[in-house]
Write an enzyme that holds these catalytic residues in place. Structure first.
Site, mmCIF file in Angstrom:
data_model
loop_
_atom_site.group_PDB
_atom_site.id
_atom_site.type_symbol
_atom_site.label_atom_id
_atom_site.label_comp_id
_atom_site.label_asym_id
_atom_site.label_seq_id
_atom_site.Cartn_x
_atom_site.Cartn_y
_atom_site.Cartn_z
ATOM 1 N N ILE A 17 0.834 -1.205 0.000
ATOM 2 C CA ILE A 17 0.000 0.000 0.000
ATOM 3 C C ILE A 17 0.869 1.255 0.000
ATOM 4 C CG2 ILE A 17 -1.893 1.190 1.183
ATOM 5 C CD1 ILE A 17 -2.463 -1.667 0.121
ATOM 6 N N GLU A 18 1.942 1.216 0.767
ATOM 7 C CA GLU A 18 2.773 2.408 0.936
ATOM 8 C C GLU A 18 3.612 2.722 -0.294
ATOM 9 O OE1 GLU A 18 3.082 4.701 3.147
ATOM 10 O OE2 GLU A 18 1.773 3.964 4.721
ATOM 11 N N SER A 19 4.234 1.692 -0.876
ATOM 12 C CA SER A 19 5.245 1.960 -1.906
ATOM 13 C C SER A 19 5.242 0.950 -3.040
ATOM 14 C CB SER A 19 6.629 1.957 -1.259
ATOM 15 O OG SER A 19 6.907 0.662 -0.724
ATOM 16 N N TYR B 91 -7.297 3.812 3.386
ATOM 17 C CA TYR B 91 -6.034 3.149 3.726
ATOM 18 C C TYR B 91 -6.231 1.697 4.163
ATOM 19 C CZ TYR B 91 -1.216 2.965 5.507
ATOM 20 O OH TYR B 91 0.100 2.648 5.721
#
Length: 471
Positions: A143-145, A248
């Protein structure tokens, strides 16, 4: 005859009992030998239900179909190990379904993302399991990167876990001109899990902890207080938050659903064996990145993908570097490093004690100015401030970079060069004029050039006075 049958039956039962005991002992021994693969799996409990997770069950083998030798590890497939560690409540909310469809419509993107994770996922799974945290957290870098350790956002968040500079500093992640540990796979993973554990302790709920990881604990705390003041629920779904944070957790649960059943979404996960992908090696010698890659029989791009925290083309031994290498390449790296007789590093570093331009520094140290600009990313027209650390080509009998420079928390500091003001040109005419006494102002100058009026006679004065009276 009945007695003989009874005796034979008893012996048969005895042999069968002995066989069962032997198999049970073998299985018990295998399970004991493999405790290193999973810390405290027998006591691991889920956060919600309090029941033992699947990974806490003792290994079972049907010896008619399978071999006890397959118990070298609790799992042959890393994805199975991940699935058995899931603890967060499943969700098919509209937002989760929306993000699952988004991924399902982009199989090439998912394939790249999943394949990239194969380098790092085993280590993350080991750490999440060791800390008894929900295994969904191992999927958070998706999800982040998209599992890119070199990812850099507009907000200056960096690395696989997207640490902001201040948060990275809070968790002791080194950020200097030589390395940025926000991109270090080992250091950033440990810091991210430390941070998530702190947030869980603060909010007592993993969804709120994840919201705080994305939005900040201060913002989540304020949102909770606002709902408490209005006597509203304070769970993740009930809080007012930005769209990015609202999506998120659903994004994370969408990836979880794909991992649970990729075929139902038309996706395929890469094969990931349940063993380490990389090994950590270290050296006390400075070594160029391209030479280190050569020793490991890797391309520079492959080496940098495993070691994205190194900012410069040299790895400094004094900084106690952790060099990640694929399992089969570490031995090659060690052998080639020990046999190499040439210079390992082409670069060294100095501390600039007073401000100077790159050209001045290059002249003083007898190095190439353009090379200094390029390796330090110094634009033309900028000069170096005092206290800066600068990388320069290494020559002569210069030793490795000292520890106080390798671990220097300062950065390269620049300022614009100030061009000297041109002196006014002087001519013979200007020189003569400058010697003359200048009038105080324009009015004085104009009055000085006018002829003085003649003094009036007494008769003229009387006539002027009479005319004034008449008017």
């Amino acid at each position: 005859m009945m007695q003989r049958f009874s005796t034979s039956f008893s012996l048969s039962r005895l042999f069968r009992l002995i066989a069962v005991v032997m198999v049970a002992s073998a299985l018990s021994a295998c399970a004991t030998m493999n405790e290193e693969w999973s810390d405290s799996t027998s006591t691991k409990k889920t956060a919600k239900t309090g029941k033992y997770s699947k990974s806490g069950k003792a290994p079972r083998v049907n010896i008619d179909k399978d071999s006890v030798g397959a118990l070298d590890a609790p799992y042959n497939d890393l994805w199975d190990r991940i699935r058995d560690g899931f603890e967060l409540e499943d969700s098919d909310s509209p937002l989760v379904i929306k993000h699952v469809r988004w991924y399902a419509d982009r199989p090439d993107y998912v394939d790249r993302m999943m394949s990239r994770s194969s380098r790092y996922l085993f280590y993350i799974v080991e750490e999440v399991e060791r800390r008894n945290m929900p295994m969904e957290l191992a999927l958070l870098p998706f999800i982040e990167s998209a599992f890119n350790p070199e990812a850099f956002s507009r907000a200056k968040a960096s690395g696989m876990w997207q640490f902001m500079p201040a948060t990275g500093k809070d968790f002791k992640l080194t950020q200097n001109i030589f390395r940025d540990e926000r991109r270090d796979v080992i250091q950033s993973t440990d810091a991210a899990l430390d941070y998530l554990q702190r947030l869980y302790k603060m909010f007592g709920d993993w969804e709120l902890a994840l919201a705080a990881y994305n939005w900040g604990e201060g913002n989540v705390s304020k949102a909770i207080k606002r709902n408490q003041a209005k006597k509203l629920p304070t769970d993740y779904a009930s809080l007012k938050m930005p769209d990015e944070t609202r999506n998120y957790v659903p994004k994370l649960l969408a990836v979880k659903n794909i991992v649970l059943n990729p075929k139902s979404y038309g996706l395929t996960l890469p094969t990931l064996e349940n063993h380490p992908y990389f090994v950590i090696v270290t050296t006390e010698k400075d070594i160029d990145v391209d030479l280190a890659a050569q020793f490991a029989r890797m391309t520079v791009e492959e080496f940098k993908a495993m070691n994205p925290s190194f900012n410069k083309p040299v790895i400094l031994g004094a900084s106690e570097p952790q060099i990640l290498l694929p399992f089969g390449r570490a031995e090659s790296f060690q052998e080639n490093l020990l046999q190499y007789k040439g210079r390992l590093s082409s670069w060294t570093a100095i501390r600039v004690n007073s401000r100077e331009t790159v050209d001045q520094l290059a002249t003083r140290l007898d190095v190439d100015a353009n090379q200094v600009r390029q390796i330090n990313n110094i634009p033309k027209g900028m000069r170096i401030k005092a206290g800066s650390t600068v990388l320069i080509p290494r020559g002569g009998k210069v030793g490795d970079v000292a520890e106080h420079l390798a671990n220097n928390v300062g950065k390269l500091m620049l300022e614009r060069e100030v061009a000297p003001k041109p002196k006014p040109k002087t001519t013979a005419k200007n020189a003569n004029t400058s010697k003359a006494k200048k009038p105080a102002n324009k009015q004085t100058a104009s009055n000085a050039n006018k002829p003085k009026p003649k003094p009036k006679s007494q008769a003229d004065t009387k006539v002027a006075a009479n005319e004034k009276k008449a008017h």
